[in-house]
Every structure is written in C-alpha cells, then in structure tokens.
Design an enzyme around this catalytic site. Structure first.
Site, PDB file in Angstrom:
ATOM      1  N   ASP A  21       1.249   3.023 -20.048  1.00 48.26           N
ATOM      2  CA  ASP A  21       0.503   2.833 -18.281  1.00 48.26           C
ATOM      3  C   ASP A  21       0.552   1.170 -18.434  1.00 48.26           C
ATOM      4  O   ASP A  21      -0.503   0.960 -18.877  1.00 48.26           O
ATOM      5  CB  ASP A  21      -0.382   3.410 -17.876  1.00 48.26           C
ATOM      6  N   TYR A  75      -6.796   6.239 -15.644  1.00 51.21           N
ATOM      7  CA  TYR A  75      -6.306   7.080 -13.971  1.00 51.21           C
ATOM      8  C   TYR A  75      -4.543   6.685 -14.287  1.00 51.21           C
ATOM      9  O   TYR A  75      -4.239   5.146 -14.532  1.00 51.21           O
ATOM     10  CB  TYR A  75      -6.867   6.242 -13.173  1.00 51.21           C
ATOM     11  N   LYS A  78       1.307  -2.309  -8.972  1.00 55.22           N
ATOM     12  CA  LYS A  78       1.381  -3.371  -8.222  1.00 55.22           C
ATOM     13  C   LYS A  78       1.686  -4.523  -8.085  1.00 55.22           C
ATOM     14  O   LYS A  78       2.089  -5.827  -7.482  1.00 55.22           O
ATOM     15  CB  LYS A  78       0.438  -3.097  -7.425  1.00 55.22           C
TER      16      LYS A  78
HETATM   17  N1  HOZ Z   1      -7.362   3.178  -7.535  1.00 59.40           N
HETATM   18  C1  HOZ Z   1      -7.511   2.302  -7.273  1.00 59.40           C
HETATM   19  C2  HOZ Z   1      -7.685   1.485  -8.701  1.00 59.40           C
HETATM   20  N2  HOZ Z   1      -7.804   1.820  -9.589  1.00 59.40           N
HETATM   21  C3  HOZ Z   1      -7.628   1.601  -5.876  1.00 59.40           C
HETATM   22  C4  HOZ Z   1      -6.751   1.318  -5.173  1.00 59.40           C
HETATM   23  C5  HOZ Z   1      -7.290   0.948  -3.859  1.00 59.40           C
HETATM   24  O1  HOZ Z   1      -8.192   0.932  -3.499  1.00 59.40           O
HETATM   25  O2  HOZ Z   1      -6.404   0.096  -3.086  1.00 59.40           O
END
Ligand code: HOZ
Length: 428
Positions: free
Chosen positions: A238, A143, A266
C-alpha cells in the site's frame, strides 16, 4: 483567534456528521475546534480567521511540491475548459499510465480509480479473484482506507477514536481479515501455517504512516516477500502515502522491495481525488473487461484529476533532486527537534524516513501499534495545541505521520524547532 472557525464548526455540525467529512479532521482526539482553511500557498495554510500556519500535513501527503503549485494549477485551469468529465476514454489516461509505469519498478499495467480506499479494495478483490482464496493478512494499526475488509484493527481515525469494532462491518467479512503486529514476522508465519492455502494476500504499508510514522524493521518486508512467494500469496504494497513521496519509484525503489500489486492514492492526483492499483500483467489481466474481476467508476481517469497528477509526477520524474532536498530538510528538522526535546523532562521518540516523520512521547522504541498506542497521547494533545496557536499545523492525532513539502524553507524549519522549544516550556 479562532472565532470564525468556531462559528463554522457550529454551523457544520448541523448539516455534516461531526461537522467534518473525514473524522480525524474533527480534532476530537486533541480537543478544541477544528481550524477551517480558506487557502494555501507553498508551505503555508491560511484559515478563516486569517491565521497563517506552517503546514506539516501536505493534504496527508500529496502536496510534495507545496500548495497551489503553479504548473499544476495552470494545467487544471486549461484542462477544465475542455470539460470536467467525459465518462469515456482519453489519451491523457494512457500518458498517465505510461508515466507511472516508467517511474515505478515492477508495474506493467495500472488501473485508475478515485481514492486510495478504492485502490486497496480493488487490489484485494483482484488478489482474491486471481488466487481463488478468501483470507488476507493486514497489520495492526495499518490503514488501507475504509472498505469493510480493512476496518479491523485499523490505524488512522479508527485508532485515533479507539474504535474496537466498526458497526456495519459484518462478522463474515471481518473473519476473512487476519491481523498481525507490524514488524513481527513470526506472527505472520503462524497465521500462514494456521490458514494453509487459504490466504490470498498480504497487504502492508511499507513505511507505516497511520499510527505515526513507523519504519519497517530490517528484513521484515523481505521476509514477507519470501513467504508470499513460497505460499502463492499476492504481496500488496500500500503505497498510498509512500508512492512518489519516498522516491520517484516509491518504497519499492527506496527500500528495494518488489510487490505483486501496488496501490496508490491521493499523491498521484497532485491534490485531486485519485487512486490507482497496478502490477504484473499476469495478475492485472484478471481485471474487467480483460477478465472477470469487476471494478469500475465514471470518475476513474477523470481529465482534471489526471492532468493535475500527470503534471506533478512529470516534475518529480524530471527533478529527482527534490527527494534529496526533502530528505535533507526532514533530517534537519529531526535533528533540531531532537536537540530541543533532549533538554526537556519527558521521554520521546522521533521516527523518520524520507520526508515522513512523527514524534511519540514514549520511553520505549515505537515499532508497532502496541508501542504507538502506549505512548503518552495526553502530552501529544498539549504539544499539538501549543504548536497550533504558534502557527504550526501538525496532524491532529498522534496516530498520523507528518509529511514535509519541498516549499518548506530552512527558516520555516528553524521556526518550527524554536516553536517546539517554546511549546515544551509552556507544557512544562
Ligand atoms: N485518514 C486520513 C489520514 N491518514 C485523514 C484524511 C483526512 O481527514 O483528510
């Protein structure tokens, strides 16, 4: 036990699609009501009903030092007094860039953005602009945020909800996205041969974290590096999850692998919305305003986000023992879980690397998306809920990694192991 969360979820669904601002949080794949959080400190989360949880998400990575880490909170408070946004350059952005460059191998220049999605989207555009080629290779179950190009055979929420084709992503865009199974170098070689001189980039999560935690097979990343060198393909790592988490220099340092471009998310905001992409001058000089590959954002380099990230990264740089401590704690947890699971009737696999770990209820090794997807996810749901009601907050999907934070104590880890034992007894 979850009365207030239930009320909030009902109310949320009237004004927010699915009641959440990011799909995995909706608990849809594990069932039940998402828990609405009010605050967190150190290793613990507190919900609207006053329940306390040991946290294994760490805001999906960034809370390496625990929640509401005092120096970070203080720095944010002080900075906010001088305005929350300028839309103009600040000296702090230079300090942040210099700090990251000093910590990470192979990055000469870095551009700040506001999320990992933006970082990956921009890095891909840059790779295309730099090479003059359109196609790229990504891996099944990986992802890279929700930009159109990456929503093909993606992990995280896309895998959690089993979305095969994302409406709104045009065939034209999707056709330029080539996919291969993770850890399968022959599949990559085949794609490269079939699309000779058409591939701009290969992007990979060095340690996959969006289909549970899955490690790179020995030699896999090195083989990708070689292919990229031979075929004039930009190699993008990534590091949205792994950067500053696996080591101060991220996966590049920990796995001794070098990328042409690297993306961050993040983690570098210490909990604030930040992302970045960086690499060698030869490539980065194509980004506007130096070059014509356009990329921009009013909130890029935002002072509050920068000071939060700068404060956390400074701490990580000055205290590398944090990584040893984190890894030791994660291995301790792994061994404890292993003991408890071994005594149970169901097959399982624990994958762990640094402070990333996950359990798949599977009778075969989990090395790629197919093996992750064929694990017993019904069992995971039961385990998730049994742990939740005992005050342990795991990712609400088997297609996510757990992330440890250094505020976790050995007592917390022992409690987690004991509660796993109780949960397994309950599941039967
Ligand atoms: N797609 C995010 C983790 N791989 C989750 C993001 C979230 O819900 O904060």
């Amino acid at each position: 036990m979850y009365e207030k969360s239930k009320q909030l979820f009902e109310r949320a669904q009237k004004s927010i699609p699915g009641g959440v601002n990011s799909p995995v949080r909706a608990f849809k794949s594990v069932g039940g009501t998402p828990v609405f959080m009010t605050n967190a400190k150190g290793a613990y989360l507190y919900d609207a009903d006053g329940n306390k949880y040991i946290d294994y998400i760490a805001s999906w990575g960034p809370m390496i030092l625990g929640h509401a880490y005092e120096p970070v909170v203080k720095a944010i408070q002080e900075k906010a007094l001088g305005s929350t946004s300028f839309g103009a350059p600040t000296a702090l952005e230079i300090e942040m860039a210099e700090l990251i460059i000093s910590m990470v191998p192979n990055v000469d220049m870095i551009r700040m953005v506001s999320s990992g999605t933006e970082a990956c989207m921009s890095a891909l555009r840059l790779a295309r602009g730099y090479t003059g080629k359109n196609k790229f290779i990504k891996f099944e179950g990986h992802y890279h945020g929700h930009a159109d190009s990456f929503l093909v055979k993606a992990g995280s929420g896309v895998a959690t909800f089993n979305i095969q084709t994302v409406p709104g992503v045009t065939a034209g865009v999707a056709n330029d996205t080539l996919t291969a199974p993770y850890n399968n170098i022959d599949a990559v070689k085949k794609l490269v041969a079939e699309n000779k001189n058409e591939i701009a980039a290969v992007i990979v999560e060095p340690v996959a974290g969006n289909m549970g935690c899955i490690l790179p097979a020995p030699g896999f990343l090195e083989a990708l590096r070689t292919i990229c060198d031979e075929e004039n393909i930009v190699f993008i790592l990534d590091e949205v999850m792994t950067g500053f988490r696996l080591a101060a220099g991220g996966a590049q340092q920990k796995l001794n692998i070098r990328a042409d471009l690297v993306t961050y998310g993040k983690v570098i905001g210490g909990g604030m919305p930040v992302g970045a992409f960086g690499g060698k001058v030869a490539i980065m000089q194509h980004i506007a305003p130096l070059g014509n590959v356009y990329q921009a954002g009013t909130l890029s380099g935002n002072p509050i986000a920068m000071i939060a990230g700068f404060t956390m990264l400074t701490e990580l740089k000055s205290n590398p023992s944090i990584y040893t401590e984190l890894e030791e704690k994660t291995i301790y947890l792994k061994n404890g879980l292993d003991e408890v699971l071994k005594a149970w009737a169901q097959p399982y696999v624990i994958n762990q690397f640094g402070s990333m770990i996950s359990i798949h209820f599977s009778n075969h090794a989990v090395t790629d998306f197919a093996t992750a997807a064929s694990a017993n996810n019904d069992l995971f749901k039961k385990y998730f809920h049994a742990m939740l009601k005992r005050g342990v907050y795991l990712p609400p999907s088997a297609f996510e990694s757990w992330f440890l934070n250094n505020a976790l104590t050995y007592t917390d880890l022992d409690e987690t192991i004991r509660k796993t034992k109780e949960s397994l007894q309950e599941i039967g």
